[in-house]
Design an enzyme around this catalytic site. Structure first.
Site, short mmCIF file in Angstrom:
data_model
loop_
_atom_site.label_atom_id
_atom_site.label_comp_id
_atom_site.label_asym_id
_atom_site.label_seq_id
_atom_site.Cartn_x
_atom_site.Cartn_y
_atom_site.Cartn_z
N LYS A 114 7.79 9.48 -10.34
CA LYS A 114 6.57 10.21 -10.83
C LYS A 114 6.59 10.57 -12.43
O LYS A 114 5.77 10.21 -13.09
CB LYS A 114 6.35 11.58 -10.21
CG LYS A 114 6.02 11.57 -8.73
CD LYS A 114 5.73 12.91 -7.94
CE LYS A 114 4.99 12.41 -6.84
NZ LYS A 114 4.32 13.73 -6.23
N LYS A 197 3.92 3.31 -0.07
CA LYS A 197 3.89 4.47 0.94
C LYS A 197 2.29 4.85 0.76
O LYS A 197 1.65 5.01 -0.10
CB LYS A 197 4.62 5.61 0.31
CG LYS A 197 4.78 6.85 1.05
CD LYS A 197 5.64 8.04 0.48
CE LYS A 197 5.02 8.65 -0.30
NZ LYS A 197 4.79 10.06 -0.09
N LYS A 200 -1.16 10.61 -1.07
CA LYS A 200 -2.14 11.56 -1.22
C LYS A 200 -2.73 11.45 -2.80
O LYS A 200 -3.98 11.98 -2.89
CB LYS A 200 -1.45 13.17 -1.15
CG LYS A 200 -2.00 13.88 -0.30
CD LYS A 200 -1.57 15.15 0.12
CE LYS A 200 -0.47 15.88 0.29
NZ LYS A 200 -0.27 16.58 -0.94
P1 ATP Z 1 2.17 12.14 -3.08
O1 ATP Z 1 2.03 10.86 -2.54
O2 ATP Z 1 0.97 12.82 -3.66
O3 ATP Z 1 3.24 12.72 -3.61
P2 ATP Z 1 2.44 12.72 -0.35
O4 ATP Z 1 1.24 11.89 0.53
O5 ATP Z 1 3.71 12.54 -0.31
O6 ATP Z 1 1.76 13.13 -1.73
P3 ATP Z 1 3.51 15.61 0.13
O7 ATP Z 1 2.64 16.91 0.09
O8 ATP Z 1 4.24 15.22 -0.76
O9 ATP Z 1 2.28 14.52 0.21
O10 ATP Z 1 3.91 15.37 1.67
C1 ATP Z 1 3.60 16.22 2.66
C2 ATP Z 1 4.59 15.72 4.02
O11 ATP Z 1 3.93 14.49 4.36
C3 ATP Z 1 5.88 15.68 3.76
O12 ATP Z 1 6.50 15.95 5.11
C4 ATP Z 1 5.97 14.07 3.81
O13 ATP Z 1 7.37 13.40 3.90
C5 ATP Z 1 5.01 13.54 4.42
N1 ATP Z 1 4.39 12.17 4.15
C6 ATP Z 1 3.88 12.22 3.00
N2 ATP Z 1 3.58 10.93 2.90
C7 ATP Z 1 3.87 10.33 4.27
C8 ATP Z 1 3.59 8.97 4.55
N3 ATP Z 1 2.78 7.85 3.87
N4 ATP Z 1 4.14 8.57 5.97
C9 ATP Z 1 4.72 9.62 6.56
N5 ATP Z 1 4.95 10.80 6.11
C10 ATP Z 1 4.55 11.35 5.02
#
Ligand code: ATP
Ligand code: LTN
Length: 330
Positions: A114, A197, A200
């Site tokens: 990041k 991945k 969000k």
């Molecule tokens: P960003 O990508 O903006 O950092 P994020 O999508 O990783 O955000 P978080 O709020 O960081 O979202 O994660 C919330 C939960 O969702 C965590 O338990 C994380 O491990 C899970 N998670 C996030 N992305 C994934 C994914 N692609 N597949 C499975 N689990 C996920």
């Protein structure tokens, strides 16, 4: 009465909650809910580690509360609350800051990734310290289990290290938590790039299925998802796109990947994606509908969050006092 072991987990109220967040995290929280005493947190302070528009953040906090409840988190069984409303999180984070090492935080891949985007020099100190606040979140409740997606493994390892180190220095204080990473859906990949991945914060909506996407948008996104060369529906490292779609199918339905491979022998990507589109719609549509209803009553959501914070504060206070006392601040 037998006391239940505790679960803690949280999601940041930023961006659009997607299928990966649901399969990797939320779905498993719901499944663990009856067996444990649960603390499900909206980690709004973590969201501040990158710039946020206050108006949007306010809306996203309620949206996330609605999505927790709509996914099946029951406020009677689980404490649902905002991190910023329980001051113990930042207070314990300070104590842990004095136990964590610069070298450890510098090795965190999420920080490196990041920070790289805007240049490491310009990254906030909060972004650097993010994993320490995360450790405080969990240790404050002496949680035994932390259900998360695969990307959180390194943060969880650090959390365990900090708990052990604190206990070693000051005497037994914190439970050393275990992580729960589901067998399927722990790392859902982007639909347009199976090597990245699903995220969000992605600027490309076609890369993720948002929980709040309309059913037709869900079907369209799955239909247009990238596929590999070849025609067979089989999982393998050489076929990351179809492997990802099979993993999503398995996580959403509970069916095993080999079972799905067998069921789709002789069928094409088109048939498979059509069925997967329906599976995902069936999974998400009821959540979307319930979330929309809940969002019509913002006061009701705020009340749930405040009641949750009140319960969380009680538990947090006693752990914080214990940690203070152990360090000589009593
Ligand atoms: P960003 O990508 O903006 O950092 P994020 O999508 O990783 O955000 P978080 O709020 O960081 O979202 O994660 C919330 C939960 O969702 C965590 O338990 C994380 O491990 C899970 N998670 C996030 N992305 C994934 C994914 N692609 N597949 C499975 N689990 C996920
Ligand atoms: N860093 C986590 C969110 C998070 C969390 C936590 C998860 C903050 N505090 C405590 C589990 C336990 C993420 O998913 N990005």
């Amino acid at each position: 009465m037998e006391t239940k072991r505790r679960v803690f987990s949280g999601i940041q109220p930023s961006g659009n909650l997607h299928l990966g967040n649901y399969l990797g995290a939320l779905k498993n929280w719901v499944e663990l809910q009856d067996e444990y005493e649960n603390f499900f947190c909206i980690v709004d302070l973590h969201a501040l580690t990158v710039p946020q528009d206050p108006k949007v953040l306010r809306r996203k906090i309620r949206e996330l509360a609605a999505l927790y409840l709509a996914s099946g988190i029951d406020p009677q069984k689980s404490v649902v609350f905002r991190q910023s409303r329980v001051s113990g999180h930042t207070q314990l984070a300070w104590l842990l800051n004095c136990v964590a090492k610069v070298g450890e935080l510098s090795r965190m891949t999420q920080f490196k990734d990041k920070a790289q985007k805007g240049g490491a020099e310009a990254a906030s100190v909060g972004l650097y310290d993010y994993p320490v606040l995360q450790a405080a979140d969990v240790l404050l409740y002496n949680a035994h289990l932390v259900p998360v997606g695969e990307d959180q493994r390194q943060h969880l390892e650090l959390m365990r290290t900090l708990a052990r180190r604190f206990n070693g220095l000051y005497g037994e204080t914190f439970v050393v938590p275990e992580m729960f990473i589901p067998p399927a859906g722990a790392r859902v990949m982007a639909l347009d790039d199976p090597t990245a991945k699903m995220s969000k914060s992605s600027p490309t909506p076609a890369s993720y299925v948002a929980i709040l996407d309309e059913p037709d948008a869900v079907r369209r996104k799955i239909r247009r998802a990238k596929t590999d060369s070849g025609t067979e529906i089989t999982a393998s490292p050489e076929k990351p796109a179809i492997t990802n779609l099979l993993d999503i199918y398995a996580a959403a339905t509970g069916r095993a990947v080999p079972d799905l491979e067998e069921a789709y022998t002789g069928k094409g990507y088109g048939d498979f994606k059509k069925d997967l589109g329906e599976v995902v719609v069936e999974t998400l549509a009821p959540i979307r509908e319930r979330a929309m209803e809940l969002l019509d009553d913002p006061k009701g959501l705020d009340d749930h969050l405040e009641a949750g914070a009140e319960r969380a504060r009680g538990v947090a206070r006693s752990t914080l006092h214990d940690a203070w006392a152990k360090m000589g601040l009593d």
